[in-house]
Enzyme design. Structure first.
Site, PDB file in Angstrom:
ATOM      1  CE  LYS A  93      14.970   3.585   6.022  1.00 37.38           C
ATOM      2  NZ  LYS A  93      14.279   2.769   7.052  1.00 37.38           N
TER       3      LYS A  93
ATOM      4  CG  ASP B   2       2.667   1.134   7.467  1.00 39.25           C
ATOM      5  OD1 ASP B   2       3.520   0.883   6.596  1.00 39.25           O
ATOM      6  OD2 ASP B   2       2.323   0.310   8.340  1.00 39.25           O
TER       7      ASP B   2
ATOM      8  NE  ARG C 142      -0.657   2.084   4.952  1.00 33.25           N
ATOM      9  CZ  ARG C 142       0.389   1.320   4.625  1.00 33.25           C
ATOM     10  NH1 ARG C 142       1.326   1.780   3.843  1.00 33.25           N
ATOM     11  NH2 ARG C 142       0.479   0.086   5.087  1.00 33.25           N
TER      12      ARG C 142
ATOM     13  CE  LYS D 134      -2.856  -2.198   3.490  1.00 34.92           C
ATOM     14  NZ  LYS D 134      -3.281  -2.090   4.896  1.00 34.92           N
ATOM     15  N   GLY D 135       2.129   1.099   0.393  1.00 35.99           N
ATOM     16  CA  GLY D 135       2.981   2.254   0.686  1.00 35.99           C
ATOM     17  C   GLY D 135       3.163   3.249  -0.440  1.00 35.99           C
TER      18      GLY D 135
ATOM     19  CD  GLU E 208       8.429  -1.014  -3.103  1.00 39.62           C
ATOM     20  OE1 GLU E 208       7.712  -0.237  -2.441  1.00 39.62           O
ATOM     21  OE2 GLU E 208       8.683  -2.150  -2.720  1.00 39.62           O
ATOM     22  CG  ASP E 209       6.825   2.302   0.213  1.00 34.65           C
ATOM     23  OD1 ASP E 209       7.573   1.431  -0.295  1.00 34.65           O
ATOM     24  OD2 ASP E 209       6.186   2.099   1.260  1.00 34.65           O
TER      25      ASP E 209
ATOM     26  CG  ASP F  25      14.996  -0.757   4.728  1.00 30.09           C
ATOM     27  OD1 ASP F  25      16.095  -0.239   4.918  1.00 30.09           O
ATOM     28  OD2 ASP F  25      14.325  -1.266   5.656  1.00 30.09           O
TER      29      ASP F  25
ATOM     30  CG  PHE G 242      10.447   3.064  10.625  1.00 38.80           C
ATOM     31  CD1 PHE G 242      10.677   1.896   9.906  1.00 38.80           C
ATOM     32  CD2 PHE G 242       9.143   3.513  10.766  1.00 38.80           C
ATOM     33  CE1 PHE G 242       9.625   1.190   9.350  1.00 38.80           C
ATOM     34  CE2 PHE G 242       8.080   2.811  10.217  1.00 38.80           C
ATOM     35  CZ  PHE G 242       8.327   1.641   9.511  1.00 38.80           C
TER      36      PHE G 242
HETATM   37  P1  IMP Z   1      12.876  -3.883   1.771  1.00 41.74           P
HETATM   38  O1  IMP Z   1      12.357  -5.184   1.255  1.00 41.74           O
HETATM   39  O2  IMP Z   1      13.700  -4.069   3.031  1.00 41.74           O
HETATM   40  O3  IMP Z   1      13.596  -3.057   0.727  1.00 41.74           O
HETATM   41  O4  IMP Z   1      11.649  -3.057   2.296  1.00 41.74           O
HETATM   42  C1  IMP Z   1      10.745  -2.467   1.467  1.00 41.74           C
HETATM   43  C2  IMP Z   1       9.412  -2.240   2.161  1.00 41.74           C
HETATM   44  O5  IMP Z   1       9.530  -2.164   3.590  1.00 41.74           O
HETATM   45  C3  IMP Z   1       8.864  -0.902   1.727  1.00 41.74           C
HETATM   46  O6  IMP Z   1       8.076  -1.030   0.561  1.00 41.74           O
HETATM   47  C4  IMP Z   1       8.078  -0.467   2.940  1.00 41.74           C
HETATM   48  O7  IMP Z   1       6.771  -0.977   2.892  1.00 41.74           O
HETATM   49  C5  IMP Z   1       8.812  -1.077   4.121  1.00 41.74           C
HETATM   50  N1  IMP Z   1       9.756  -0.123   4.738  1.00 41.74           N
HETATM   51  C6  IMP Z   1      11.106  -0.130   4.697  1.00 41.74           C
HETATM   52  N2  IMP Z   1      11.634   0.913   5.368  1.00 41.74           N
HETATM   53  C7  IMP Z   1      10.591   1.625   5.833  1.00 41.74           C
HETATM   54  C8  IMP Z   1      10.484   2.856   6.591  1.00 41.74           C
HETATM   55  O8  IMP Z   1      11.467   3.525   6.976  1.00 41.74           O
HETATM   56  N3  IMP Z   1       9.210   3.271   6.847  1.00 41.74           N
HETATM   57  C9  IMP Z   1       8.096   2.596   6.448  1.00 41.74           C
HETATM   58  N4  IMP Z   1       8.158   1.455   5.735  1.00 41.74           N
HETATM   59  C10 IMP Z   1       9.393   0.974   5.432  1.00 41.74           C
END
Ligand code: IMP
Length: 185
Positions: A134, A162, A168, A46-47, A102-103, A106, A155
């Site tokens: 990030k 969220d 959100r 949803k992000g 993507e939002d 990470d 974060f």
């Molecule tokens: P990844 O798989 O670790 O790259 O994480 C990606 C997903 O984790 C994103 O699409 C977000 O939904 C969530 N996420 C990662 N970091 C944050 C943050 O700082 N705030 C909120 N959601 C996050």
């Protein structure tokens, strides 16, 4: 939880004006790169929903939209490492230029998983547009075609992102500063 959220202290990291300006720039760049291409823009729910809505409005070439949903977090702020597909695309991606929106990237696990899955369905290309990057926490190497902002290892919440499904709707990107009970909830 709702009462703690109502008392939350949030510091602004990227304000609404900066978001609008950067999203407009990304839209222009994406438009230039996709002239005469069959573009399918995919919202990763949803992000990325607010970013997706604004980005699509700033793209001037014809496009189609679709959405998919994955789960990679379970309520808190730590990545589980598991990526679960909860809603698949309805559109056929074969022969199309797919832009995954993507939002935040990470660890990179979520987007790597999605690029790999969609890549097997015969698209002309699969590219990623992420609002936030990030890089300090990266586990998987990811090719990000379009990035809005690089953020520190905090974060972040708002503009679609969220904390425990709240925040959100904030019109900016912020960092949750308190109260302590909320941070430890
Ligand atoms: P990844 O798989 O670790 O790259 O994480 C990606 C997903 O984790 C994103 O699409 C977000 O939904 C969530 N996420 C990662 N970091 C944050 C943050 O700082 N705030 C909120 N959601 C996050």
């Amino acid at each position: 939880m709702r009462d703690l959220v109502a008392e939350a202290k949030v510091s602004v990291l990227i304000d609404a004006g900066q978001l609008a300006e950067r999203v407009a720039e990304l839209g222009q760049e994406i438009s230039r790169d996709h002239e005469r291409k069959d573009l399918l823009v995919v919202c990763v729910l949803k992000g990325s929903v607010l970013f997706f809505a604004d980005l699509c409005r700033s793209i001037s070439v014809p496009l189609r939209m679709d959405m998919l949903a994955v789960e990679s977090y379970h309520g808190g702020t730590q990545s589980s490492g598991n990526v679960r597909f909860v809603h698949d695309l309805r559109e056929d991606v074969s022969g199309r230029h797919v832009l995954l929106v993507e939002d935040i990237v990470d660890t990179g696990r979520t987007i790597t998983h999605l690029v790999n899955i969609l890549g097997k369905r015969g698209p002309a290309s699969v590219k990623v547009a992420t609002l936030l990057d990030k890089p300090s926490r990266r586990v998987e190497e990811v090719d990000l075609a379009y990035t809005g902002f690089e953020v520190p290892d905090r974060f972040v919440i708002g503009y679609g992102l969220d904390y425990a499904q709240y925040f959100r709707n904030l019109p900016y990107i912020g960092v949750l500063e308190g109260p302590a009970e909320l941070l430890n909830a």
